[in-house]
Motif scaffolding. Structure first.
Motif, PDB file in Angstrom:
ATOM      1  N   SER A  62       0.830  -1.204   0.000  1.00  0.00           N
ATOM      2  CA  SER A  62       0.000   0.000   0.000  1.00  0.00           C
ATOM      3  C   SER A  62       0.860   1.248   0.000  1.00  0.00           C
ATOM      4  CB  SER A  62      -0.932   0.015   1.220  1.00  0.00           C
ATOM      5  OG  SER A  62      -1.860  -1.053   1.146  1.00  0.00           O
ATOM      6  N   ILE A  63       0.347   2.280  -0.656  1.00  0.00           N
ATOM      7  CA  ILE A  63       0.984   3.591  -0.700  1.00  0.00           C
ATOM      8  C   ILE A  63       0.021   4.565  -0.030  1.00  0.00           C
ATOM      9  CG2 ILE A  63       1.849   5.425  -2.163  1.00  0.00           C
ATOM     10  CD1 ILE A  63       1.602   1.858  -3.484  1.00  0.00           C
ATOM     11  N   ARG A  64       0.409   5.087   1.090  1.00  0.00           N
ATOM     12  CA  ARG A  64      -0.459   5.954   1.891  1.00  0.00           C
ATOM     13  C   ARG A  64       0.143   7.353   1.959  1.00  0.00           C
ATOM     14  NH1 ARG A  64      -1.691   3.437   7.550  1.00  0.00           N
ATOM     15  NH2 ARG A  64      -2.827   1.999   6.172  1.00  0.00           N
ATOM     16  N   ALA A  65      -0.690   8.349   1.684  1.00  0.00           N
ATOM     17  CA  ALA A  65      -0.220   9.747   1.700  1.00  0.00           C
ATOM     18  C   ALA A  65      -1.222  10.619   2.439  1.00  0.00           C
ATOM     19  CB  ALA A  65      -0.029  10.257   0.274  1.00  0.00           C
ATOM     20  N   ARG A  66      -0.705  11.559   3.223  1.00  0.00           N
ATOM     21  CA  ARG A  66      -1.551  12.516   3.954  1.00  0.00           C
ATOM     22  C   ARG A  66      -1.151  13.934   3.576  1.00  0.00           C
ATOM     23  NH1 ARG A  66      -2.062  10.152  10.161  1.00  0.00           N
ATOM     24  NH2 ARG A  66      -3.057   8.161   9.598  1.00  0.00           N
ATOM     25  N   ALA A  67      -2.149  14.782   3.440  1.00  0.00           N
ATOM     26  CA  ALA A  67      -1.901  16.189   3.085  1.00  0.00           C
ATOM     27  C   ALA A  67      -3.059  17.039   3.583  1.00  0.00           C
ATOM     28  CB  ALA A  67      -1.735  16.343   1.573  1.00  0.00           C
ATOM     29  N   GLU A  68      -2.864  18.338   3.581  1.00  0.00           N
ATOM     30  CA  GLU A  68      -3.915  19.235   4.065  1.00  0.00           C
ATOM     31  C   GLU A  68      -5.097  19.288   3.105  1.00  0.00           C
ATOM     32  OE1 GLU A  68      -2.368  23.065   4.937  1.00  0.00           O
ATOM     33  OE2 GLU A  68      -1.076  22.369   6.583  1.00  0.00           O
ATOM     34  N   THR A  69      -4.849  19.134   1.825  1.00  0.00           N
ATOM     35  CA  THR A  69      -5.938  19.196   0.843  1.00  0.00           C
ATOM     36  C   THR A  69      -6.123  17.849   0.178  1.00  0.00           C
ATOM     37  OG1 THR A  69      -4.510  19.837  -1.013  1.00  0.00           O
ATOM     38  CG2 THR A  69      -5.374  21.605   0.389  1.00  0.00           C
ATOM     39  N   LEU A  70      -7.342  17.631  -0.319  1.00  0.00           N
ATOM     40  CA  LEU A  70      -7.661  16.386  -1.001  1.00  0.00           C
ATOM     41  C   LEU A  70      -6.823  16.227  -2.264  1.00  0.00           C
ATOM     42  CD1 LEU A  70      -9.396  13.877  -1.466  1.00  0.00           C
ATOM     43  CD2 LEU A  70     -11.147  15.359  -2.484  1.00  0.00           C
ATOM     44  N   ALA A  71      -6.681  17.306  -3.031  1.00  0.00           N
ATOM     45  CA  ALA A  71      -5.930  17.239  -4.278  1.00  0.00           C
ATOM     46  C   ALA A  71      -4.471  16.872  -4.032  1.00  0.00           C
ATOM     47  CB  ALA A  71      -6.033  18.579  -5.014  1.00  0.00           C
ATOM     48  N   GLU A  72      -3.892  17.429  -2.986  1.00  0.00           N
ATOM     49  CA  GLU A  72      -2.488  17.146  -2.700  1.00  0.00           C
ATOM     50  C   GLU A  72      -2.295  15.700  -2.257  1.00  0.00           C
ATOM     51  OE1 GLU A  72       1.207  18.886   0.032  1.00  0.00           O
ATOM     52  OE2 GLU A  72      -0.832  19.704   0.227  1.00  0.00           O
ATOM     53  N   ALA A  73      -3.198  15.194  -1.413  1.00  0.00           N
ATOM     54  CA  ALA A  73      -3.099  13.805  -0.951  1.00  0.00           C
ATOM     55  C   ALA A  73      -3.209  12.843  -2.120  1.00  0.00           C
ATOM     56  CB  ALA A  73      -4.190  13.518   0.079  1.00  0.00           C
ATOM     57  N   ARG A  74      -4.158  13.105  -3.021  1.00  0.00           N
ATOM     58  CA  ARG A  74      -4.318  12.251  -4.196  1.00  0.00           C
ATOM     59  C   ARG A  74      -3.091  12.320  -5.097  1.00  0.00           C
ATOM     60  NH1 ARG A  74      -9.794  13.637  -7.120  1.00  0.00           N
ATOM     61  NH2 ARG A  74      -8.856  12.150  -8.557  1.00  0.00           N
ATOM     62  N   ALA A  75      -2.532  13.490  -5.261  1.00  0.00           N
ATOM     63  CA  ALA A  75      -1.381  13.644  -6.143  1.00  0.00           C
ATOM     64  C   ALA A  75      -0.168  12.888  -5.608  1.00  0.00           C
ATOM     65  CB  ALA A  75      -1.054  15.126  -6.305  1.00  0.00           C
ATOM     66  N   VAL A  76       0.078  12.991  -4.290  1.00  0.00           N
ATOM     67  CA  VAL A  76       1.232  12.306  -3.703  1.00  0.00           C
ATOM     68  C   VAL A  76       1.043  10.789  -3.786  1.00  0.00           C
ATOM     69  CG1 VAL A  76       2.536  11.917  -1.590  1.00  0.00           C
ATOM     70  CG2 VAL A  76       1.784  14.226  -2.190  1.00  0.00           C
ATOM     71  N   ALA A  77      -0.157  10.317  -3.444  1.00  0.00           N
ATOM     72  CA  ALA A  77      -0.414   8.874  -3.490  1.00  0.00           C
ATOM     73  C   ALA A  77      -0.305   8.351  -4.917  1.00  0.00           C
ATOM     74  CB  ALA A  77      -1.787   8.565  -2.917  1.00  0.00           C
ATOM     75  N   GLY A  78      -0.830   9.100  -5.871  1.00  0.00           N
ATOM     76  CA  GLY A  78      -0.753   8.680  -7.268  1.00  0.00           C
ATOM     77  C   GLY A  78       0.675   8.643  -7.776  1.00  0.00           C
ATOM     78  N   ARG A  79       1.437   9.648  -7.419  1.00  0.00           N
ATOM     79  CA  ARG A  79       2.833   9.706  -7.866  1.00  0.00           C
ATOM     80  C   ARG A  79       3.648   8.553  -7.275  1.00  0.00           C
ATOM     81  NH1 ARG A  79       3.512  14.487  -6.624  1.00  0.00           N
ATOM     82  NH2 ARG A  79       4.452  14.265  -4.557  1.00  0.00           N
ATOM     83  N   ASN A  80       3.471   8.284  -5.997  1.00  0.00           N
ATOM     84  CA  ASN A  80       4.213   7.199  -5.360  1.00  0.00           C
ATOM     85  C   ASN A  80       3.762   5.830  -5.869  1.00  0.00           C
ATOM     86  OD1 ASN A  80       5.643   9.070  -3.903  1.00  0.00           O
ATOM     87  ND2 ASN A  80       4.458   8.808  -2.010  1.00  0.00           N
TER      88      ASN A  80
END
Length: 261
Positions: A62-80
């Motif tokens: 699993s690739i788990r990412a946390r961020a202040e905004t929804l767009a940022e969390a999705r972008a980090v998780a997608g990139r990883n």
């Protein structure tokens, strides 16, 4: 002797003749003093167990990412996630299967103080996005599992995966092991029947019935990186050795044997 008396005597003679005459229908008739053949059987159980080396493995990444905004969390998780898939493909392992099994995005609520009774709806302080992959390698042999297992997990962790399940070893063709266990179970039933017959001082003549029971397959599991949340960027990558254990396959049969005294 009266006519009535002669008639009763004639009827009695006919009835005795019908009981004592065998029926010639191609099947031997049972005499009155022959016991039921079911009384001349012994029923035993047999257990079969074989130990075989696994030839396949699977794991969850699993690739788990946390961020202040929804767009940022999705972008980090997608990139990883893309980085992890590319790293696995870069291993050049033939027949390695990688597929996405789940994608989730959830809000992260602000922690509420305890013991304050009724409170307002918690404030959303961020978002978590997670992508889960299933990775499998089938029918490669025991030695290949030892070599490729660590490479798969280390490559995934180094590319950005931060939640990795343990390696699960299994058989790509469990039916062959099942058949070996069945043969062992039948042999065990025959041995048990011979012991019973010897103790009872009777002689076995052969099988009457054999029925099979539920098969059990007990697969060893490695707790390698099991449910551990790692930091991204490879700082937790450790090349652990992998020693797949053998798989135990068990089955049971119930067999009945004819015997004679």
């Amino acid at each position: 002797m009266t006519n009535t008396t002669k008639l009763f005597a004639l009827l009695a003679t006919c009835m005795m003749s019908a009981v004592s005459t065998p029926a010639f229908s191609g099947v031997p008739s049972k005499s009155a003093d022959t016991e039921d053949t079911d009384a001349y059987t012994v029923t035993v159980s047999g257990l079969g167990e074989v130990m075989v080396a696994p030839d396949s493995l699977r794991t969850s990444i699993s690739i788990r990412a946390r961020a202040e905004t929804l767009a940022e969390a999705r972008a980090v998780a997608g990139r990883n996630t893309r980085s992890v898939i590319q790293a696995l493909e870069g291993l050049r392992i033939q027949d390695l299967q990688v597929r996405t099994v789940e994608i989730t995005v959830t809000p992260i609520p602000e922690r509420q103080p305890e013991g304050l009774g009724e409170t307002t709806e918690p404030r959303i302080i961020g978002y978590q996005a997670e992508s889960s992959l299933s990775v499998a390698l089938r029918a490669v042999g025991f030695e290949a599992l030892r070599v490729q297992g660590p490479r798969i997990l280390d490559a995934a962790l180094g590319a950005g995966a931060n939640v990795v399940g343990g390696l699960d070893f299994f058989l790509s063709q469990p039916r062959e092991a099942h058949r070996l266990a069945l043969a062992a179970a039948v042999a065990d039933a025959e041995a048990n029947a011979r012991v019973v017959a010897g103790a009872a001082k009777v002689e076995l003549r052969g099988h009457r019935t054999i029925s099979t029971e539920v098969v059990g397959i007990f697969e060893p599991q490695q707790a390698m990186y099991a449910a551990a949340e790692m930091g991204a960027g490879g700082e937790n990558v450790i090349d652990f050795p992998v020693e797949p254990g053998e798989i135990r396959v068990t089955t049971q049969v119930t067999a009945s044997f004819d015997f004679e005294e």
